[in-house]
Design a protein around this motif. Structure first.
Motif, PDB file in Angstrom:
ATOM      1  N   ALA A  17      26.658 111.146 110.341  1.00 23.97           N
ATOM      2  CA  ALA A  17      27.025 112.368 111.063  1.00 23.97           C
ATOM      3  C   ALA A  17      27.759 112.087 112.362  1.00 23.97           C
ATOM      4  CB  ALA A  17      25.771 113.189 111.350  1.00 23.97           C
ATOM      5  N   ALA A  18      28.072 110.837 112.663  1.00 21.67           N
ATOM      6  CA  ALA A  18      28.654 110.465 113.953  1.00 21.67           C
ATOM      7  C   ALA A  18      29.909 111.257 114.341  1.00 21.67           C
ATOM      8  CB  ALA A  18      28.943 108.971 113.981  1.00 21.67           C
ATOM      9  N   PRO A  19      30.802 111.622 113.404  1.00 20.19           N
ATOM     10  CA  PRO A  19      31.988 112.380 113.824  1.00 20.19           C
ATOM     11  C   PRO A  19      31.667 113.722 114.491  1.00 20.19           C
ATOM     12  CG  PRO A  19      32.319 111.460 111.644  1.00 20.19           C
ATOM     13  CD  PRO A  19      30.879 111.237 111.981  1.00 20.19           C
ATOM     14  N   PHE A  20      30.446 114.221 114.312  1.00 21.16           N
ATOM     15  CA  PHE A  20      30.081 115.525 114.855  1.00 21.16           C
ATOM     16  C   PHE A  20      29.160 115.416 116.072  1.00 21.16           C
ATOM     17  CE2 PHE A  20      30.894 115.775 110.325  1.00 21.16           C
ATOM     18  CZ  PHE A  20      31.879 116.753 110.291  1.00 21.16           C
ATOM     19  N   GLU A  21      28.864 114.188 116.488  1.00 17.69           N
ATOM     20  CA  GLU A  21      27.936 113.965 117.597  1.00 17.69           C
ATOM     21  C   GLU A  21      28.440 114.592 118.894  1.00 17.69           C
ATOM     22  OE1 GLU A  21      25.375 110.217 119.453  1.00 17.69           O
ATOM     23  OE2 GLU A  21      27.213 109.852 118.328  1.00 17.69           O
ATOM     24  N   VAL A  22      27.492 115.085 119.707  1.00 20.71           N
ATOM     25  CA  VAL A  22      27.802 115.705 120.986  1.00 20.71           C
ATOM     26  C   VAL A  22      27.063 114.953 122.097  1.00 20.71           C
ATOM     27  CG1 VAL A  22      27.622 117.812 122.379  1.00 20.71           C
ATOM     28  CG2 VAL A  22      28.174 117.974 119.934  1.00 20.71           C
ATOM     29  N   ASP A  23      27.787 114.458 123.057  1.00 20.71           N
ATOM     30  CA  ASP A  23      27.195 113.835 124.250  1.00 20.71           C
ATOM     31  C   ASP A  23      26.219 112.712 123.928  1.00 20.71           C
ATOM     32  OD1 ASP A  23      28.659 115.577 125.853  1.00 20.71           O
ATOM     33  OD2 ASP A  23      27.064 117.078 125.884  1.00 20.71           O
ATOM     34  N   ALA A  25      25.476 117.027 103.112  1.00 21.25           N
ATOM     35  CA  ALA A  25      26.379 116.056 102.493  1.00 21.25           C
ATOM     36  C   ALA A  25      27.118 115.230 103.542  1.00 21.25           C
ATOM     37  CB  ALA A  25      27.374 116.771 101.589  1.00 21.25           C
ATOM     38  N   LEU A  26      27.357 115.808 104.721  1.00 19.56           N
ATOM     39  CA  LEU A  26      28.023 115.075 105.791  1.00 19.56           C
ATOM     40  C   LEU A  26      27.101 114.061 106.454  1.00 19.56           C
ATOM     41  CD1 LEU A  26      29.929 118.047 107.439  1.00 19.56           C
ATOM     42  CD2 LEU A  26      30.968 116.138 106.214  1.00 19.56           C
ATOM     43  N   ALA A  27      25.787 114.253 106.339  1.00 17.61           N
ATOM     44  CA  ALA A  27      24.829 113.414 107.070  1.00 17.61           C
ATOM     45  C   ALA A  27      23.986 112.519 106.179  1.00 17.61           C
ATOM     46  CB  ALA A  27      23.906 114.304 107.903  1.00 17.61           C
ATOM     47  N   ARG A  51      24.351 117.232 112.617  1.00 15.34           N
ATOM     48  CA  ARG A  51      23.821 116.677 113.870  1.00 15.34           C
ATOM     49  C   ARG A  51      22.305 116.708 113.892  1.00 15.34           C
ATOM     50  NH1 ARG A  51      25.838 120.606 117.902  1.00 15.34           N
ATOM     51  NH2 ARG A  51      24.534 119.369 119.313  1.00 15.34           N
ATOM     52  N   ALA A  52      21.720 117.815 113.425  1.00 13.39           N
ATOM     53  CA  ALA A  52      20.263 117.937 113.425  1.00 13.39           C
ATOM     54  C   ALA A  52      19.617 116.865 112.553  1.00 13.39           C
ATOM     55  CB  ALA A  52      19.852 119.332 112.943  1.00 13.39           C
ATOM     56  N   VAL A  53      20.229 116.553 111.410  1.00  9.47           N
ATOM     57  CA  VAL A  53      19.707 115.496 110.532  1.00  9.47           C
ATOM     58  C   VAL A  53      19.643 114.171 111.281  1.00  9.47           C
ATOM     59  CG1 VAL A  53      20.218 114.097 108.499  1.00  9.47           C
ATOM     60  CG2 VAL A  53      20.401 116.588 108.367  1.00  9.47           C
ATOM     61  N   ALA A  54      20.751 113.784 111.909  1.00 13.31           N
ATOM     62  CA  ALA A  54      20.788 112.512 112.624  1.00 13.31           C
ATOM     63  C   ALA A  54      19.813 112.497 113.797  1.00 13.31           C
ATOM     64  CB  ALA A  54      22.208 112.240 113.111  1.00 13.31           C
ATOM     65  N   ARG A  55      19.707 113.619 114.504  1.00 12.39           N
ATOM     66  CA  ARG A  55      18.802 113.670 115.654  1.00 12.39           C
ATOM     67  C   ARG A  55      17.351 113.526 115.231  1.00 12.39           C
ATOM     68  NH1 ARG A  55      19.452 118.403 119.589  1.00 12.39           N
ATOM     69  NH2 ARG A  55      19.140 116.850 121.237  1.00 12.39           N
ATOM     70  N   GLY A  56      16.996 114.074 114.064  1.00 10.62           N
ATOM     71  CA  GLY A  56      15.624 113.949 113.591  1.00 10.62           C
ATOM     72  C   GLY A  56      15.240 112.509 113.300  1.00 10.62           C
TER      73      GLY A  56
END
Length: 321
Positions: free
Chosen positions: A188-194, A251-253, A296-301
């Motif tokens: 999901a890195a392309p959608f990461e924020v800050d 699918a993106l994450a 983003r939520a998937v990666a953050r979890g």
């Protein structure tokens, strides 16, 4: 911090039994809202999803319950429903209050089975009576979630889309992987924020093509369950279309996703606090934002998970943090 709680009109609460380990995470709407659902996995466990289909007669949704516990966890929504009725929520019929509480579960059974009805009621109390809870990782329904090679968890994120806010909450218990096969880089890195999940940039040699899944996985040991919420005013049909489109975030994450061994169930809910999107491009933008927020939520979890005694896999932080 970016969270589904940023969406006006929603509350969110967690409850967990650390000895199980398992838990429940519940979104509560301050007022009944419009909801839809899309199930794109082969092994789902759900409650009240048929009532959300377009063309069905039904009142607004009062809460949505995400739970561990496999089929036993469906009882958590009973606890949420009964506790809401005691608070006077739900539509009235013959002197009874009937709250509408759809839900979905993940398989995380690893120890003694907790009282999921009690956990559901506790998650509701946390949502309505406690302070805003923005914790991520090993909390609520994400307490014992696992992915391929890494511990999973509960994730959340939000973003603006024009005048509307979009938020996502997800329990990441996928059969697939959220990172490259040969390193810490999130899909999901392309959608990461800050730098919210490490701010890592994958080298060109990073292996995102190799298929990694949980070793020794049983057919129902998986499932990603999620909620996408927005204050944009939507019809029931539009909420269902948003749920379908927001699945792109999985699918993106996660790769692979939507498999025969996953239950991948996603609810979309509208609080109606903001104006309706303009047709058609406003709906396109809302769907794209929902998918990005969910990724983003998937990666953050996964990024935020912390170790536990019964873990099958290490946390991202213990390997790379």
């Amino acid at each position: 911090m970016s969270h589904i709680l940023d969406v006006p009109g929603v509350r969110f609460g967690h409850a967990a039994d650390p000895d199980a380990p398992s838990g429940v995470s519940t979104l509560v709407l301050e007022e009944p809202g419009v909801a839809g659902v899309a199930v794109h996995g082969g092994a789902p466990g759900t409650r009240e999803t048929d009532a959300l289909a377009p063309g069905r007669l039904g009142p607004g949704v009062d809460a949505i319950c995400l739970s561990g516990g496999s089929a036993f966890g469906l009882a958590s929504a009973d606890g949420v429903q009964l506790a809401l009725a005691e608070r006077g929520r739900g539509y009235e019929v013959r002197g009874h209050r009937v709250p509408i509480v759809p839900g979905a579960i993940v398989f995380d059974l690893a120890g003694p089975r907790p009282d999921y009805r009690a956990l559901g009621a506790a998650s509701l109390a946390a949502a309505l009576d406690g302070p805003p809870d923005r914790r991520l990782g090993t909390v609520g329904a994400g307490t014992n979630a696992m992915t391929a090679g890494l511990k999973g968890g509960f994730g959340s994120a939000s973003a603006r889309c024009g005048a509307a806010t979009v938020g996502a909450a997800v329990v990441v218990n996928a059969v697939g992987s959220v990172t490259a096969a040969d390193g810490p880089w999130f899909r999901a890195a392309p959608f990461e924020v800050d730098g919210e999940f490490g701010g890592l940039h994958a080298p060109p040699s990073a292996d995102f093509a190799t298929i990694r899944t949980k070793s020794g996985t049983l057919p129902r040991e998986n499932t990603v369950i999620a909620i996408v919420a927005t204050d944009a005013t939507l019809t029931n049909a539009e909420a269902n279309r948003l749920a379908i489109a927001a699945h792109d975030g999985l699918a993106l994450a996660i790769y692979p996703s939507h498999t025969l061994l996953d239950g991948d169930t996603l609810f979309a809910v509208s609080t109606g606090k903001a104006a309706a999107p303009e047709r058609p491009l406003g709906h396109v933008a809302l769907a794209a934002t929902a998918a990005a927020v969910l990724a983003r939520a998937v990666a953050r979890g996964v990024y935020s998970a912390t170790p536990g005694a019964s873990d099958r896999f290490p946390t991202w932080q213990s390997l790379y943090g």
